[in-house]
Design a protein around this motif. Structure first.
Motif, mmCIF file in Angstrom:
data_model
loop_
_atom_site.group_PDB
_atom_site.id
_atom_site.type_symbol
_atom_site.label_atom_id
_atom_site.label_comp_id
_atom_site.label_asym_id
_atom_site.label_seq_id
_atom_site.Cartn_x
_atom_site.Cartn_y
_atom_site.Cartn_z
ATOM 1 N N VAL A 69 0.840 -0.988 0.263
ATOM 2 C CA VAL A 69 0.056 0.019 0.230
ATOM 3 C C VAL A 69 0.797 1.498 -0.182
ATOM 4 C CG1 VAL A 69 -0.627 -0.090 2.316
ATOM 5 C CG2 VAL A 69 -2.193 0.643 0.822
ATOM 6 N N GLU A 80 2.056 1.368 -3.467
ATOM 7 C CA GLU A 80 0.829 2.537 -5.065
ATOM 8 C C GLU A 80 0.435 4.051 -4.290
ATOM 9 O OE1 GLU A 80 -2.532 -0.126 -3.950
ATOM 10 O OE2 GLU A 80 -3.899 1.533 -5.406
ATOM 11 N N GLY A 81 0.428 3.770 -2.989
ATOM 12 C CA GLY A 81 0.918 5.393 -2.610
ATOM 13 C C GLY A 81 1.329 6.453 -3.017
ATOM 14 N N VAL A 90 2.933 5.728 -5.860
ATOM 15 C CA VAL A 90 3.200 6.113 -7.501
ATOM 16 C C VAL A 90 1.965 6.949 -8.097
ATOM 17 C CG1 VAL A 90 1.936 4.192 -9.225
ATOM 18 C CG2 VAL A 90 3.206 2.886 -7.850
ATOM 19 N N GLY A 91 0.765 6.516 -7.254
ATOM 20 C CA GLY A 91 -0.752 7.494 -7.223
ATOM 21 C C GLY A 91 -0.661 9.050 -7.098
ATOM 22 N N PHE A 92 0.918 9.589 -6.157
ATOM 23 C CA PHE A 92 1.040 11.017 -5.721
ATOM 24 C C PHE A 92 1.764 11.471 -6.972
ATOM 25 C CE2 PHE A 92 3.299 14.362 -4.066
ATOM 26 C CZ PHE A 92 2.192 14.789 -2.662
ATOM 27 N N SER A 138 2.793 13.101 -10.935
ATOM 28 C CA SER A 138 2.092 13.197 -12.214
ATOM 29 C C SER A 138 2.541 12.174 -12.718
ATOM 30 C CB SER A 138 2.058 14.582 -12.314
ATOM 31 O OG SER A 138 0.912 15.217 -11.632
ATOM 32 N N ALA A 177 5.401 16.932 -8.623
ATOM 33 C CA ALA A 177 5.082 17.469 -7.988
ATOM 34 C C ALA A 177 5.197 19.031 -7.291
ATOM 35 C CB ALA A 177 5.298 16.286 -7.064
ATOM 36 N N ARG A 196 5.558 10.060 -0.229
ATOM 37 C CA ARG A 196 4.325 10.297 -0.401
ATOM 38 C C ARG A 196 4.905 12.434 -0.563
ATOM 39 N NH1 ARG A 196 -0.406 8.957 -1.703
ATOM 40 N NH2 ARG A 196 -2.200 10.469 -1.160
ATOM 41 N N CYS A 227 -1.330 18.571 -2.302
ATOM 42 C CA CYS A 227 -1.154 17.706 -2.145
ATOM 43 C C CYS A 227 -2.330 16.782 -1.673
ATOM 44 C CB CYS A 227 0.392 17.199 -1.166
ATOM 45 S SG CYS A 227 -0.503 17.929 0.257
#
Ligand code: FMN
Ligand code: SF4
Ligand code: SF4
Ligand code: FES
Ligand code: FES
Lengths: 609, 239
Positions: free
Chosen positions: A58, A61-62, A64-66, A68, A344, A361, A507
């Protein structure tokens, strides 16, 4: 888009994982490499990376999602991202984007059916003096026009590897238009370090103090104070991971090259042409605070500079300016590692930057404690802007008094400005602090200037009535952006562009910024599409107040600046757009029926309101 | 107050003692001073994201749940201006998600709703975003309805720090933030979450619910039907 087979994936992953090791701080660097190779981060890669670094899935994944530039879904094999700064828009970017999409039969934000191409916007890529600009698979394209897009479309259709595209497409120039002591005088690598070793670390800090150098990244904190806090800090060991690279207690020097503020590109030029000065400044800092490890946090958009910068570092190691026993001084060890960002803006904020360096993140930390006591891996850390380090090298070499003699009493030295917009000669201008906007506008050939966005969207929108104001911490502080708008420009569109920028870059950690920047964007869009009322202007002011007073970090607290400035200084640009002065619903009833009409295939009178 | 504490701050003029290491929120709660909050739960490390607990210290706004108490601080909390801003933040939390209280199992036990009552929220004020968020019913005993998630990360903290499982995490950015779970399928049913986990006891809203508990306590007999969130969170339920 063909998903890589798992054996393929392992073949791609194995060398990446081996290269970066098992420190979870490498997570973002690993993900960048995987994204480059696979055009996304496959679910199975997330599992393998998590296992390799021994972190929960997780967490990966967090991250990766943060960012752009990372995605769990495939992007095009050719991913073209247009720089979406207002200066790019003024140079016709919106039409060019449409033109390319039409040409390639692809919808903005979608991947073409064959997986070959995706086209979208990205935040300012720092090429405002040579826009419209874009990134193709992370590499900068400049001076775009229809001819170049025709060529690019052809290259993509014929599936020519980006590495084989004509170099002229990727040409990035410095455009240095005015120099002073920072850019204009020669520098011999090692000159500053020699002075520091001759003079002593404490004495160098005294010179820094005397120079009264203030941070060039925006906040203007006195650099000598930051360095001495860091030196003095005995980090609380409790709960923090202690790094055993070099001596203990470890301290870190971090150079902030995130340069995400739209309209700013001076750090790019410093790194391209004066990298020795920057690295030397970091080494001076390391000697003063007692750090043995440094990081250059380079924004993902400047990835194209990586090999060149690695080359400079290598040369400095060979010359004894980095590594163990620098210039023969026993026990003076310092080296620099480059970390790349991945799209980011928030990672320019120093505590978010540190999180990102740790592979996480980019969420701004709660403060106190501050990075000078609890920074990278919980250790005392100095984070300074690229230009600040360049100034530090000059000061170490030539002394504090020399530096303090330039500029104004409260703002010593010179400042690099990144000038773009409606001017004849966009580029980099170095001025002693205290210069007036009028002088600058004259020098760069501004055409009928009406407003200047000083220090980017988070800075100030200055009107023509204020052109006698000065660039200085005591008047108009700036991180370097200087975007000029002529009289015929629509300033509302500029403010709206900035509202979109902040909404995209929040963010999302805190409520006021996550939701407030969206509300601003929606209201600006409503007004922009001719549905605004006086109430919406009042609502913007109220949102501005909440953003300023309740936000977690500087992004949120400055996200309303363009709207508030424009409302105060140019209310007419709003009023011209208002539909009615009374209430106008934001909800478009007839528009809401569109889906139903499409489903039922109806478009008769009764299907409309 | 059992032990003598020499250090004090004032909150809205009231002298409040504190111990070294306490935040303003800690000191306030110990002294029965209520500061509205949603992402804070004294059992976990402070987070500081909802910003409802913002107070004014010597003229500057700070989140009281993360700001250390320092001798002599003059804290303003229960002011018209701050409560008004807290109300706006609460309204923002409502419109960014999909909160349909009358049909929500958490209604009456929900802290978001209770804070809204407390702050006198009469309407959402802002236009609803109507986001599309996923509901996850894959777990045999737990329902995750992301429509009601306010990103307080209490479940994240509880699962990580107490359960030692790391079932939850945050992904996305900005308004695209989303609660993700620790399984390749992305489904809660494929994680090792148990209904008895601490993570299942901390959600302030109805985003994480135990299955088959629907309306066992009838509406009208729930906590906030009879007590303000202030009384409940100060541990004084006037039973
Ligand atoms: C949203 C946000 C973005 C920032 N971006 C940058 C940046 O790109 N580069 C930079 O040097 N400082 C940036 N800063 C400022 C840094 O937080 C920090 O103050 C600075 O790096 C300190 O260096 P200095 O003292 O040399 O200016 C940003 C701050 C905020 C709040
Ligand atoms: S979670 Fe709370 S606020 Fe949201 S719908 Fe349920 S009761 Fe209402
Ligand atoms: S599910 Fe509940 S506890 Fe978890 S972050 Fe969302 S609102 Fe907070
Ligand atoms: S996300 Fe930075 S201020 Fe809220
Ligand atoms: S309770 Fe303090 S920020 Fe949420």
């Amino acid at each position: 888009m063909q998903q890589p087979e798992s054996s393929d994936l392992s073949r791609i992953l194995a060398p990446v994982l081996a290269r970066h090791g098992k420190d979870s701080a490498q997570l973002l660097q690993i993900l960048r490499d995987v994204q480059d190779a696979c055009h996304h981060i496959p679910a199975e890669a997330i599992d393998q990376i998590a296992a390799h670094l021994d972190v929960p899935r997780v967490t990966v994944e967090g991250v990766v999602g943060f960012y752009s530039f990372l995605s769990t879904q495939p992007v095009g094999q050719y991913r073209l991202l247009f720089s979406n700064n207002i200066t790019d828009q003024m140079l016709g970017k919106d039409d060019l984007l449409k033109y390319l999409c039409n040409k390639l039969w692809v919808e903005q934000g979608r991947v073409s059916e064959d997986g070959l191409i995706s086209v979208d916007n990205t935040s300012c890529t720092g090429m405002c003096d040579q826009g419209p600009a874009a990134l193709i698979n992370g590499w900068p394209l400049t001076n775009l026009d229809q001819n170049r897009l025709d060529l690019i479309a052809e290259l993509i259709r014929s599936q020519k590897p980006v590495a084989e595209w004509p170099p002229m497409l990727f040409e990035v120039v410095d455009n240095i238009c005015r120099t002073d002591v920072l850019l204009g005088e020669p520098f011999t690598p090692g000159a500053a370090i020699k002075q520091v070793l001759a003079r002593g670390a404490k004495e160098t800090l005294a010179e820094m103090d005397q120079s009264n150098l203030r941070g060039r990244g925006g906040a203007g904190f006195k650099t000598a104070s930051k360095w001495s806090f860091c030196h003095a800090a005995i980090a609380e060991e409790e709960g923090s991971v202690i790094c055993d690279i070099g001596g203990n207690p470890e301290r870190f020097i971090v150079c902030n090259a995130d340069e995400g503020e739209p309209g700013t590109f001076k750090d790019r030029v410093l790194l391209n042409s004066h990298a020795d000065l920057v690295f030397e400044g970091m080494t001076v800092g390391a000697r003063v605070v007692g750090a043995s490890k440094g990081f250059l946090y380079l924004r993902g958009e400047y990835r194209y500079l990586l090999e060149k910068l690695e080359g400079v570092l290598k040369r400095r190691r060979e010359a004894g300016l980095l590594g163990d026993n620098i210039l023969g001084q026993a026990g003076f060890s310092f080296d620099i590692e480059i970390h790349l960002g991945a799209g980011a803006y928030i990672c320019g904020e120093e505590s978010a930057l540190i999180e990102s360096l740790e592979g996480k993140r980019g969420r701004p930390r709660n403060r106190p404690p501050f990075p000078v006591t609890h920074g990278y891996k919980g250790r005392p850390t100095v984070v300074d802007n690229v230009e600040t380090f360049a100034c530090s090298a000059r000061i170490a070499e030539k002394g504090g008094e020399w530096f303090a003699a330039m500029g104004t009493a409260q703002s010593t030295g010179t400042k690099l400005l990144s000038i773009s917009g409606d001017v004849a000669r966009p580029g980099i201008y170095e001025y002693p602090f205290g210069v007036t906007l009028r002088q600058i506008l004259d020098d760069c050939g501004a055409e009928d200037p009406y407003a200047v966005q000083v220090s980017g969207p988070s800075g100030v929108m200055v009107s023509w009535k204020e052109f006698d104001r000065k660039i200085a911490f005591e008047d108009l502080p700036t991180a370097g952006a200087f975007m000029v708008f002529k009289r015929s420009r629509d300033l509302f569109q500029a403010a709206r562009n900035f509202a979109h920028f902040f909404a995209h870059e929040s963010c999302g950690f805190c409520t006021p910024c996550r939701v407030g920047t969206q509300l601003q964007k929606k209201i600006m869009d409503k007004i922009g599409s001719g549905h605004g009322t006086i109430c919406d202007m009042e609502e913007l002011k109220r949102l501005g107040f909440i953003l300023k007073s309740m936000s977690h970090c500087g992004l949120g607290s400055s996200a309303a600046n363009p709207m508030l400035d424009a409302l105060e200084k140019f209310p007419d640009v709003f009023e011209r757009k208002l539909k009615a002065l009374a209430f106008e619903p934001a909800f478009d009833l007839d528009g809401a029926l569109e889906t139903a009409r499409r489903i039922t295939g109806r478009d008769d009178e009764w299907a409309h309101l | 107050m059992g032990t003598f504490m020499s250090k004090t701050i004032t909150i809205d003029g009231q002298v409040v003692p504190f111990k070294e290491g306490q935040t303003i929120m800690d000191a306030a709660m110990a002294a029965d001073v209520y500061i509205p909050h949603l992402c804070h739960n004294p059992e976990f490390t402070p987070h500081g994201s909802c910003k409802l607990c913002t107070v004014k210290v010597n003229g500057r706004n700070v989140a009281s749940c993360t700001m250390p108490a320092v001798e002599g601080q003059q804290v303003l909390s229960d002011t018209l201006e701050l409560n008004d801003e807290r109300l706006s933040l609460t309204q923002m939390l409502f419109v960014e998600g999909n909160h349909i209280c009358p049909s929500c199992e958490k209604s009456g036990n929900c802290q978001l709703q209770a804070v809204a009552y407390y702050l006198g929220m009469m309407s959402p004020h802002y236009n609803h975003f109507y986001p599309q968020r996923e509901v996850d019913a894959s777990h045999p005993d737990v329902l995750l309805d992301r429509n009601r998630c306010i990103y307080c990360e209490l479940c994240v903290r509880a699962s990580r720090d107490v359960d030692g499982k790391n079932v939850f995490g945050l992904s996305g950015r900005g308004i695209g933030s989303t609660l993700v779970v620790n399984s390749a399928s992305g489904l809660l049913g494929d994680t090792n979450l148990a209904a008895t986990d601490k993570a299942m006891q901390v959600c302030p809203t109805g985003a994480l619910l135990k299955k088959r508990q629907g309306f066992t306590v009838p509406i009208g007999q729930r906590i906030f039907d009879h007590h303000t969130i202030k009384d409940v969170q100060l541990g004084d339920k006037h039973e």
